[in-house]
Write an enzyme that holds these catalytic residues in place. Structure first.
Site, short mmCIF file in Angstrom:
data_model
loop_
_atom_site.label_atom_id
_atom_site.label_comp_id
_atom_site.label_asym_id
_atom_site.label_seq_id
_atom_site.Cartn_x
_atom_site.Cartn_y
_atom_site.Cartn_z
N LYS A 191 49.66 32.67 34.06
CA LYS A 191 50.70 33.60 33.62
C LYS A 191 51.07 34.51 34.78
CE LYS A 191 51.06 37.74 31.97
NZ LYS A 191 52.36 38.11 32.56
N GLU A 266 40.32 41.09 40.54
CA GLU A 266 40.73 41.67 41.83
C GLU A 266 41.64 42.84 41.47
OE1 GLU A 266 39.73 40.86 44.78
OE2 GLU A 266 38.69 39.01 44.27
N CYS A 300 47.28 46.08 47.26
CA CYS A 300 45.92 46.51 46.89
C CYS A 300 45.17 46.97 48.13
CB CYS A 300 45.18 45.37 46.20
SG CYS A 300 45.11 43.89 47.21
N GLU A 400 45.38 55.35 43.13
CA GLU A 400 46.22 54.37 43.83
C GLU A 400 47.69 54.72 43.57
OE1 GLU A 400 46.23 50.35 42.24
OE2 GLU A 400 45.82 49.61 44.26
P1 NAD Z 1 49.23 44.95 36.02
O1 NAD Z 1 47.78 45.15 35.78
O2 NAD Z 1 50.19 45.82 35.33
O3 NAD Z 1 49.67 43.45 35.65
C1 NAD Z 1 49.05 42.33 36.23
C2 NAD Z 1 49.23 41.13 35.30
O4 NAD Z 1 48.53 41.38 34.09
C3 NAD Z 1 50.67 40.84 34.91
O5 NAD Z 1 50.86 39.45 34.85
C4 NAD Z 1 50.76 41.46 33.52
O6 NAD Z 1 51.74 40.87 32.70
C5 NAD Z 1 49.38 41.16 32.98
N1 NAD Z 1 48.94 42.01 31.88
C6 NAD Z 1 49.38 43.25 31.54
N2 NAD Z 1 48.74 43.69 30.44
C7 NAD Z 1 47.87 42.72 30.08
C8 NAD Z 1 46.92 42.57 29.02
N3 NAD Z 1 46.72 43.53 28.13
N4 NAD Z 1 46.19 41.44 28.95
C9 NAD Z 1 46.35 40.47 29.87
N5 NAD Z 1 47.25 40.53 30.88
C10 NAD Z 1 47.99 41.65 30.99
O7 NAD Z 1 49.36 45.00 37.60
P2 NAD Z 1 50.70 44.95 38.45
O8 NAD Z 1 51.40 46.25 38.24
O9 NAD Z 1 51.41 43.67 38.23
O10 NAD Z 1 50.09 44.90 39.95
C11 NAD Z 1 49.68 46.02 40.61
C12 NAD Z 1 48.18 46.18 40.57
O11 NAD Z 1 47.54 45.01 41.06
C13 NAD Z 1 47.69 47.29 41.47
O12 NAD Z 1 46.74 48.09 40.82
C14 NAD Z 1 47.03 46.55 42.64
O13 NAD Z 1 46.07 47.27 43.33
C15 NAD Z 1 46.50 45.36 41.97
N6 NAD Z 1 46.30 44.28 42.95
C16 NAD Z 1 45.03 43.97 43.36
C17 NAD Z 1 44.82 42.99 44.31
C18 NAD Z 1 43.43 42.61 44.76
O14 NAD Z 1 43.28 41.52 45.31
N7 NAD Z 1 42.42 43.44 44.56
C19 NAD Z 1 45.89 42.30 44.84
C20 NAD Z 1 47.17 42.64 44.42
C21 NAD Z 1 47.35 43.63 43.45
#
Ligand code: NAD
Length: 507
Positions: A191, A266, A300, A400
């Site tokens: 997804k 992650e 991130c 963050e």
């Molecule tokens: P997010 O957590 O809002 O969403 C990530 C994914 O999770 C999306 O596909 C979203 O639709 C899905 N999602 C949302 N609610 C959910 C639920 N209740 N159950 C299951 N899936 C759900 O994150 P974002 O805004 O897309 O990305 C930004 C975040 O990602 C930042 O906090 C960043 O630090 C983190 N990030 C971490 C890494 C790493 O490798 N550590 C890399 C990139 C981004």
């Protein structure tokens, strides 16, 4: 007039709207209820893709397809060589489609086209590296357990894996997970973020072209609720691997706990770079600027806080401000652009709220601190921002921000620097700048982080594993450890000949 380097709008015709559908058991499908969602380009403000918006029905159908594909062994029982052959073809196809993929990635995410091309090519290399690992799967043997015993430890694919990805590096992050899961022999349901679905869908086409059997990779488009939540909780799923925010990651771990499925997370970071006076300050300043503005700080690994020795703090900050003015912000479609648009209006407002709160708490703005209007495009951009006078307790120093915002703290001794580094909920990455190897090694040992960079920032390789400690995550990606995440371990203990004395002594 802002003294920044701005790249105005490029005069170009945008491609037709990309239509994205679910891929379930080898079939491209709309949602049963016909629901769709549209993605507006953050830089250009027009619709660039329209995606089927899935529900529980599509998520469950995709899980059923992945389960059936795993259980009948159409992929898991192929040789490592056969799996590697498919993954290598996928890598070639990614490269052949790099321009098309980079363009839609840029339009959906707002990232510069040059960067998007680099990410797509780098992702092809991840597929090649994972292909090489597919031929290295082996466990251990124990041949010293006694004359009549032999034991082997087998590695087996863990099963059906749910892969949930974010919007900031949509194709790159998918490629940190999917080829490794496939190399291990798993089947998957993917997804992508609702904001950036299209490169995942293009990959679905390439997987079929490369000969991946139907049902091995399924793609469901839509929102966290209900699609992501179903992928995290369904009992037919064996593992969930998620990249995204710490808050959602926590929810996924909770949802997965009911069936005790394996979870790899992650998550976020608040990554420090510590600069000692003996460092190559020119390189350090350049890396600080790269670390904070790359992907508009929506990263991130963003080096969002620097901790600078008191003796050089003023000069070093001035150097960073000067360089920040030279970074090219603007139209992501211009190859000269280094920093593009903020992913959404809401996210831009969140970045601005952090900066305003820091100002109210006494921080000073050395540069930026407001939205940015790029000539010919909208105002969904944010100025390169440097804040001084920040104290470690301020939200901007601890949370963050996920924007092009740098905070500056100061230190006097290595211990003091490490205390500031480790005074954080997150532990993704940390960096140190010094020409003294002892200082660098002492720092590396003391820093609570999954990755430590010395005299560099954000260099990465498929061979070198990546992941976070503390609230930055669980588990590791890429490298051999990244493959291990998708493997289950089974011990097989064998008696050689009928040498065992009976347990029951016949009367
Ligand atoms: P997010 O957590 O809002 O969403 C990530 C994914 O999770 C999306 O596909 C979203 O639709 C899905 N999602 C949302 N609610 C959910 C639920 N209740 N159950 C299951 N899936 C759900 O994150 P974002 O805004 O897309 O990305 C930004 C975040 O990602 C930042 O906090 C960043 O630090 C983190 N990030 C971490 C890494 C790493 O490798 N550590 C890399 C990139 C981004």
């Amino acid at each position: 007039m802002l003294d920044l380097t701005l790249i105005p709008a490029v005069q170009t015709t945008l491609p037709p709207v990309f239509e994205a559908r679910h891929l379930i058991d080898g079939h491209w499908q709309d949602s049963a209820d016909g629901a769709t969602s549209e993605r507006l380009s953050p830089s250009h403000g027009v619709v660039v893709s329209r995606a089927a918006r899935g529900g529980k029905v599509e998520a469950e159908a995709a899980i059923a397809a992945a389960r059936a594909a795993f259980d009948d062994g159409r992929w898991s029982q192929l040789s490592g060589k056969a799996r590697a052959t498919v993954l290598l073809k996928v890598a070639d196809l990614i490269e052949a489609n790099a321009d098309r993929m980079a363009l839609i990635e840029t339009l959906e995410s707002g990232k510069p086209i040059t960067q998007a091309r680099g990410e797509v090519s780098g992702a092809a290399d991840l597929w090649r590296y994972a292909a090489s690992l597919a031929r290295t799967l082996h466990g251990d043997s124990h041949n010293s357990l006694g004359a009549d015993m032999l034991a082997v430890v087998l590695k087996e694919p863990i099963g059906v894996v749910s892969i949930i990805t974010p919007w900031n590096f949509p194709f790159w992050i998918l490629s940190q997970k999917l080829p490794f899961a496939l190399a291990a022999g798993c089947t998957c349901v993917v997804k992508p973020s609702e904001l950036t679905p299209s490169t995942t869908v293009i990959l679905g086409e390439l997987l079929a072209e490369a000969g991946l059997p139907a049902g091995v990779v399924n793609i469901v488009l839509g929102y966290g609720q209900p699609v992501g939540a179903t992928l995290a909780s369904d009992p037919r799923v064996d593992m969930v691997t998620f990249t995204g925010s710490t808050a959602v990651g926590r929810g996924i771990a909770a949802a997965a706990s009911a069936t005790l499925k394996k979870v790899a997370l992650e998550l976020g970071g608040k990554n420090p770079q510590v600069i000692f006076p003996d460092a190559d300050l020119e390189s350090a300043a350049d890396a600080v600027v790269f670390g904070v503005y790359f992907n508009v700080g929506q990263c991130c690994n963003s080096g969002s806080r620097i901790i600078v020795h008191e003796d050089i703090a003023q000069d070093f900050t001035a150097r960073v401000v000067t360089l920040s003015r030279q970074v090219a912000f603007g139209d992501p479609l211009d190859p000269a652009t280094q920093v593009g648009a903020i992913v959404s209006r809401e996210h831009g407002a969140k970045i601005d709220a952090y900066v305003s709160a820091a100002r109210r708490a006494g921080a000073q703005v050395a540069l930026g601190g407001a939205a940015l209007e790029v000539p010919g495009l909208g105002a969904q951009f944010y100025q390169p921002t440097v804040l001084t006078g920040v104290t470690p307790d301020m939200a901007i120093a601890r949370e963050e921000v996920f924007g092009p915002v740098l905070t500056v703290l100061t230190f006097r001794t290595l211990d003091e620097a490490l205390a500031l580094v480790n005074d954080a909920d997150y532990g993704l990455s940390a960096g140190v700048w010094s020409e003294n190897v002892h200082t660098c090694l002492a720092f590396a040992r003391g820093a609570q982080a999954g990755t430590v960079w010395t005299n560099t920032w954000m260099d990465g390789f498929p061979e070198v594993t990546f992941g976070g400690v503390k609230q930055s995550g669980l588990g590791r990606e890429i490298g051999p450890y990244g493959l291990d995440e998708f493997l289950e371990i089974k011990s097989l203990v064998m008696r050689i000949g009928r040498t065992r004395a009976p347990w029951v002594r016949p009367r």
